[in-house]
Write an enzyme that holds these catalytic residues in place. Structure first.
Site, PDB file in Angstrom:
ATOM      1  CB  CYS A   1      -1.003  -0.057   1.148  1.00 45.37           C
ATOM      2  SG  CYS A   1      -2.421   1.003   0.838  1.00 45.37           S
TER       3      CYS A   1
ATOM      4  CG  HIS B   1      -2.947  -3.223   3.997  1.00 47.50           C
ATOM      5  ND1 HIS B   1      -1.930  -2.537   4.602  1.00 47.50           N
ATOM      6  CD2 HIS B   1      -3.686  -2.298   3.341  1.00 47.50           C
ATOM      7  CE1 HIS B   1      -2.043  -1.248   4.336  1.00 47.50           C
ATOM      8  NE2 HIS B   1      -3.104  -1.083   3.571  1.00 47.50           N
TER       9      HIS B   1
ATOM     10  CD  GLU C   1       0.027  -5.281   5.930  1.00 47.48           C
ATOM     11  OE1 GLU C   1       0.170  -5.941   4.886  1.00 47.48           O
ATOM     12  OE2 GLU C   1      -0.247  -4.057   5.930  1.00 47.48           O
TER      13      GLU C   1
END
Ligand code: GLN
Length: 207
Positions: A84, A183, A185
């Site tokens: 991002c 994302h 994560e």
């Protein structure tokens, strides 16, 4: 992870979702360090640039005297992965940003910041991701960028499958530098991070 090789991966820790990347990388078996200083940059085998706010991270790179050292390490072949805001920073050109934002030129691409719209236009989608063929990747887009233009040496790893942004490029790789608009994560799916850790480990293992 390849036998016996434990890479040290830095997470740029100036702003953004640093902790989530640290956890994902540790779960992939890497040693992880937060990077705020040039001396820390010197110790790492690869770098993750987290999501957050690209203009703030760009400014802080200058304040912490990291901009030029990081650009130099990227030129010298440091593997890197940006999610991002990290994708925006790794671009060679950025649309819809502040004029003083300084991209790192890690990937030959033009990225449009906030391309999908405002914060309320954040969304999730299941993507086919090149190299992760067992199942689609659940992609979380939070005020995300897309790749407007990619150079001929840039491999396209994923595009938006449907909807108004269908076909937009949202994951790329050039050599050992990777970027995603979304994302990974935050989803608990470690495959994108594993892919990056593999690109760090393989040359070191002589594979
Ligand atoms: N819109 C942010 C930027 O411009 C990126 C958002 C994110 O990293 N989730 O940097």
């Amino acid at each position: 992870m390849l036998d016996g090789v434990k890479p040290t991966i830095g997470v740029l820790a100036l702003q953004g979702d640093v902790r989530e990347h640290v956890h994902a990388l540790e779960a992939c078996g890497a040693d992880v360090v937060g990077v705020r200083r040039e001396s820390e940059l010197a110790t790492i085998d690869g770098l993750v640039i987290p999501g957050g706010e690209s203009t703030a991270i760009s400014k802080l790179l200058e304040v912490f005297d990291l901009l030029e050292p990081l650009k130099q390490r990227l030129r010298d072949g440091l593997p890197a992965y940006g999610s991002c805001a990290g994708m925006i920073l790794l671009a060679s050109e950025v649309f819809d940003t502040r004029p003083d934002m300084k991209p790192l030129h890690g990937i030959d691409m033009t990225v449009r910041r906030n391309a999908f719209g405002r914060q309320v236009d954040s969304f999730e989608a299941d993507l086919d991701f090149k190299g992760l063929d067992d199942a689609p990747v659940r992609a979380v887009f939070i005020r995300a960028p897309w790749v407007e233009q990619a150079g001929q040496d840039v491999e396209i790893l994923a595009t938006v499958p449907s909807g108004p942004a269908a076909g937009r490029i949202v994951a790329v790789r050039q050599g050992n530098v990777m970027a995603t608009s979304f994302h990974p994560e935050v989803t608990g799916d470690l495959r994108v991070h594993k892919l990056f850790v593999d690109t760090v480990v393989r040359p070191r293992a002589g594979v």
